[in-house]
Write a protein that holds these residues in place. Sequence first.
Motif, PDB file in Angstrom:
ATOM      1  N   VAL A 103     -28.706 -40.633 -25.270  1.00  0.00           N
ATOM      2  CA  VAL A 103     -29.809 -41.275 -25.982  1.00  0.00           C
ATOM      3  C   VAL A 103     -29.900 -40.648 -27.371  1.00  0.00           C
ATOM      4  CG1 VAL A 103     -32.296 -41.714 -25.937  1.00  0.00           C
ATOM      5  CG2 VAL A 103     -31.019 -41.602 -23.787  1.00  0.00           C
ATOM      6  N   ASN A 104     -29.983 -41.497 -28.403  1.00  0.00           N
ATOM      7  CA  ASN A 104     -30.086 -40.956 -29.762  1.00  0.00           C
ATOM      8  C   ASN A 104     -31.495 -40.438 -30.041  1.00  0.00           C
ATOM      9  OD1 ASN A 104     -31.682 -43.189 -30.487  1.00  0.00           O
ATOM     10  ND2 ASN A 104     -29.975 -44.279 -31.433  1.00  0.00           N
ATOM     11  N   LYS A 105     -31.686 -39.857 -31.205  1.00  0.00           N
ATOM     12  CA  LYS A 105     -32.968 -39.212 -31.507  1.00  0.00           C
ATOM     13  C   LYS A 105     -34.123 -40.201 -31.617  1.00  0.00           C
ATOM     14  CE  LYS A 105     -32.092 -39.067 -36.468  1.00  0.00           C
ATOM     15  NZ  LYS A 105     -31.829 -38.189 -37.588  1.00  0.00           N
ATOM     16  N   SER A 106     -33.824 -41.486 -31.742  1.00  0.00           N
ATOM     17  CA  SER A 106     -34.865 -42.511 -31.814  1.00  0.00           C
ATOM     18  C   SER A 106     -35.178 -43.122 -30.453  1.00  0.00           C
ATOM     19  CB  SER A 106     -34.421 -43.629 -32.760  1.00  0.00           C
ATOM     20  OG  SER A 106     -34.116 -43.113 -34.027  1.00  0.00           O
ATOM     21  N   GLY A 107     -34.461 -42.705 -29.425  1.00  0.00           N
ATOM     22  CA  GLY A 107     -34.693 -43.234 -28.089  1.00  0.00           C
ATOM     23  C   GLY A 107     -33.785 -44.382 -27.711  1.00  0.00           C
ATOM     24  N   GLY A 108     -32.825 -44.688 -28.550  1.00  0.00           N
ATOM     25  CA  GLY A 108     -31.890 -45.767 -28.250  1.00  0.00           C
ATOM     26  C   GLY A 108     -30.721 -45.270 -27.414  1.00  0.00           C
ATOM     27  N   LEU A 109     -30.337 -46.061 -26.457  1.00  0.00           N
ATOM     28  CA  LEU A 109     -29.196 -45.726 -25.609  1.00  0.00           C
ATOM     29  C   LEU A 109     -27.913 -45.957 -26.395  1.00  0.00           C
ATOM     30  CD1 LEU A 109     -28.474 -44.997 -22.608  1.00  0.00           C
ATOM     31  CD2 LEU A 109     -28.147 -47.446 -22.281  1.00  0.00           C
ATOM     32  N   ILE A 110     -27.099 -44.914 -26.560  1.00  0.00           N
ATOM     33  CA  ILE A 110     -25.859 -45.077 -27.318  1.00  0.00           C
ATOM     34  C   ILE A 110     -24.616 -44.983 -26.433  1.00  0.00           C
ATOM     35  CG2 ILE A 110     -26.852 -44.373 -29.519  1.00  0.00           C
ATOM     36  CD1 ILE A 110     -25.584 -41.618 -29.153  1.00  0.00           C
ATOM     37  N   HIS A 111     -24.794 -44.578 -25.176  1.00  0.00           N
ATOM     38  CA  HIS A 111     -23.651 -44.537 -24.267  1.00  0.00           C
ATOM     39  C   HIS A 111     -24.162 -44.460 -22.831  1.00  0.00           C
ATOM     40  CE1 HIS A 111     -19.440 -43.804 -23.217  1.00  0.00           C
ATOM     41  NE2 HIS A 111     -19.869 -42.915 -22.353  1.00  0.00           N
ATOM     42  N   HIS A 112     -23.519 -45.175 -21.942  1.00  0.00           N
ATOM     43  CA  HIS A 112     -23.808 -45.059 -20.517  1.00  0.00           C
ATOM     44  C   HIS A 112     -22.570 -45.451 -19.740  1.00  0.00           C
ATOM     45  CE1 HIS A 112     -24.055 -49.364 -19.402  1.00  0.00           C
ATOM     46  NE2 HIS A 112     -24.426 -49.514 -20.662  1.00  0.00           N
ATOM     47  N   ARG A 113     -22.381 -44.773 -18.634  1.00  0.00           N
ATOM     48  CA  ARG A 113     -21.253 -45.111 -17.771  1.00  0.00           C
ATOM     49  C   ARG A 113     -21.401 -44.439 -16.422  1.00  0.00           C
ATOM     50  NH1 ARG A 113     -15.990 -41.626 -19.228  1.00  0.00           N
ATOM     51  NH2 ARG A 113     -15.479 -42.391 -17.187  1.00  0.00           N
ATOM     52  N   PRO A 114     -20.892 -45.101 -15.377  1.00  0.00           N
ATOM     53  CA  PRO A 114     -20.838 -44.446 -14.073  1.00  0.00           C
ATOM     54  C   PRO A 114     -19.714 -43.409 -14.093  1.00  0.00           C
ATOM     55  CG  PRO A 114     -19.899 -46.644 -13.939  1.00  0.00           C
ATOM     56  CD  PRO A 114     -20.425 -46.474 -15.334  1.00  0.00           C
ATOM     57  N   LEU A 115     -19.883 -42.345 -13.336  1.00  0.00           N
ATOM     58  CA  LEU A 115     -18.887 -41.281 -13.323  1.00  0.00           C
ATOM     59  C   LEU A 115     -18.105 -41.196 -12.019  1.00  0.00           C
ATOM     60  CD1 LEU A 115     -20.879 -38.444 -15.107  1.00  0.00           C
ATOM     61  CD2 LEU A 115     -19.201 -40.013 -16.089  1.00  0.00           C
ATOM     62  N   GLY A 116     -18.413 -42.043 -11.091  1.00  0.00           N
ATOM     63  CA  GLY A 116     -17.695 -41.984  -9.830  1.00  0.00           C
ATOM     64  C   GLY A 116     -17.948 -43.215  -8.994  1.00  0.00           C
ATOM     65  N   PRO A 117     -17.208 -43.345  -7.917  1.00  0.00           N
ATOM     66  CA  PRO A 117     -17.327 -44.536  -7.073  1.00  0.00           C
ATOM     67  C   PRO A 117     -18.651 -44.630  -6.323  1.00  0.00           C
ATOM     68  CG  PRO A 117     -15.830 -42.957  -6.077  1.00  0.00           C
ATOM     69  CD  PRO A 117     -16.182 -42.423  -7.433  1.00  0.00           C
ATOM     70  N   ARG A 118     -19.337 -43.522  -6.129  1.00  0.00           N
ATOM     71  CA  ARG A 118     -20.603 -43.553  -5.397  1.00  0.00           C
ATOM     72  C   ARG A 118     -21.804 -43.810  -6.303  1.00  0.00           C
ATOM     73  NH1 ARG A 118     -18.348 -38.985  -2.015  1.00  0.00           N
ATOM     74  NH2 ARG A 118     -19.381 -37.610  -3.485  1.00  0.00           N
ATOM     75  N   ALA A 119     -21.566 -43.990  -7.597  1.00  0.00           N
ATOM     76  CA  ALA A 119     -22.661 -44.249  -8.538  1.00  0.00           C
ATOM     77  C   ALA A 119     -23.241 -45.631  -8.277  1.00  0.00           C
ATOM     78  CB  ALA A 119     -22.138 -44.159  -9.968  1.00  0.00           C
ATOM     79  N   PRO A 120     -24.567 -45.723  -8.178  1.00  0.00           N
ATOM     80  CA  PRO A 120     -25.189 -47.042  -8.003  1.00  0.00           C
ATOM     81  C   PRO A 120     -24.883 -47.948  -9.193  1.00  0.00           C
ATOM     82  CG  PRO A 120     -26.794 -45.284  -7.693  1.00  0.00           C
ATOM     83  CD  PRO A 120     -25.547 -44.655  -8.201  1.00  0.00           C
ATOM     84  N   ARG A 121     -24.730 -49.228  -8.929  1.00  0.00           N
ATOM     85  CA  ARG A 121     -24.476 -50.195 -10.003  1.00  0.00           C
ATOM     86  C   ARG A 121     -25.806 -50.506 -10.696  1.00  0.00           C
ATOM     87  NH1 ARG A 121     -20.050 -48.459 -10.013  1.00  0.00           N
ATOM     88  NH2 ARG A 121     -18.552 -49.053  -8.441  1.00  0.00           N
ATOM     89  N   ILE A 122     -25.833 -50.283 -12.010  1.00  0.00           N
ATOM     90  CA  ILE A 122     -27.039 -50.509 -12.800  1.00  0.00           C
ATOM     91  C   ILE A 122     -26.642 -51.385 -13.986  1.00  0.00           C
ATOM     92  CG2 ILE A 122     -28.861 -49.423 -14.173  1.00  0.00           C
ATOM     93  CD1 ILE A 122     -28.492 -46.910 -12.464  1.00  0.00           C
ATOM     94  N   GLY A 123     -27.396 -52.449 -14.219  1.00  0.00           N
ATOM     95  CA  GLY A 123     -27.101 -53.371 -15.309  1.00  0.00           C
ATOM     96  C   GLY A 123     -27.447 -52.801 -16.672  1.00  0.00           C
ATOM     97  N   THR A 124     -26.929 -53.438 -17.708  1.00  0.00           N
ATOM     98  CA  THR A 124     -27.131 -52.967 -19.079  1.00  0.00           C
ATOM     99  C   THR A 124     -28.598 -52.954 -19.470  1.00  0.00           C
ATOM    100  OG1 THR A 124     -24.946 -53.783 -19.687  1.00  0.00           O
ATOM    101  CG2 THR A 124     -26.474 -53.349 -21.491  1.00  0.00           C
ATOM    102  N   ASN A 125     -29.344 -54.003 -19.123  1.00  0.00           N
ATOM    103  CA  ASN A 125     -30.766 -54.028 -19.481  1.00  0.00           C
ATOM    104  C   ASN A 125     -31.525 -52.894 -18.815  1.00  0.00           C
ATOM    105  OD1 ASN A 125     -30.572 -56.213 -21.174  1.00  0.00           O
ATOM    106  ND2 ASN A 125     -31.031 -57.700 -19.579  1.00  0.00           N
ATOM    107  N   GLU A 126     -31.179 -52.608 -17.568  1.00  0.00           N
ATOM    108  CA  GLU A 126     -31.830 -51.492 -16.881  1.00  0.00           C
ATOM    109  C   GLU A 126     -31.480 -50.174 -17.556  1.00  0.00           C
ATOM    110  OE1 GLU A 126     -30.235 -53.937 -15.212  1.00  0.00           O
ATOM    111  OE2 GLU A 126     -31.977 -54.892 -14.287  1.00  0.00           O
ATOM    112  N   TRP A 127     -30.237 -50.022 -18.023  1.00  0.00           N
ATOM    113  CA  TRP A 127     -29.836 -48.801 -18.723  1.00  0.00           C
ATOM    114  C   TRP A 127     -30.631 -48.627 -20.007  1.00  0.00           C
ATOM    115  CZ3 TRP A 127     -28.180 -44.616 -17.007  1.00  0.00           C
ATOM    116  CH2 TRP A 127     -27.271 -44.565 -15.959  1.00  0.00           C
TER     117      TRP A 127
END
Length: 166
Positions: free
Chosen positions: A24-48
């Motif tokens: 998250v950048n200093k303004s609160g904007g999401l600048i990167h997201h990704r799952p790190l493994g196969p057990r990571a729950p699937r989360i949509g972009t809007n939820e991120w």
Amino acid sequence: TATPIGHPTIQATQRMAPLHLFIVNKSGGLIHHRPLGPRAPRIGTNEWLRIGSTFHSLHAIAAEASPVRLPGNKNPYGADDGIEKIEAGGIVLCCLQTRTGVKFVITAEPSTPDLDLMLREIYVLYSDCALKDPFYELEMPIRTDLFTSAVDALLERFDSRGTKVR
């Protein structure tokens, strides 16, 4: 002994794993997201996007509301530490805030070791791969393949060290 039906179990050979990385950048904007493994729950972009901005707000509130000034705090007038770790029943969230206000957050299964070290190393990768990229603009989404492959290599290195990550 029998395990009750519907009761989750962790086998002795199963490794604890990081689940998601978000930045998250200093303004609160999401600048990167990704799952790190196969057990990571699937989360949509809007939820991120919602998760990133909500975490940024909670981090700021925690920093302002904290009556304790931790050692190494850079703000002489009060706490600026915010949220560093949240442990819940089935998840751990660790956060590293840089001096520029960028927050690196990793979620993982409980008992996953070395999350603080992993966050610091991801910050180094961000500095080396994204900030040194002449086409990357500060505060904008990180879309460099070099950063993605470097994080993948880091996860493999942690896994091969036997730290039971991923």
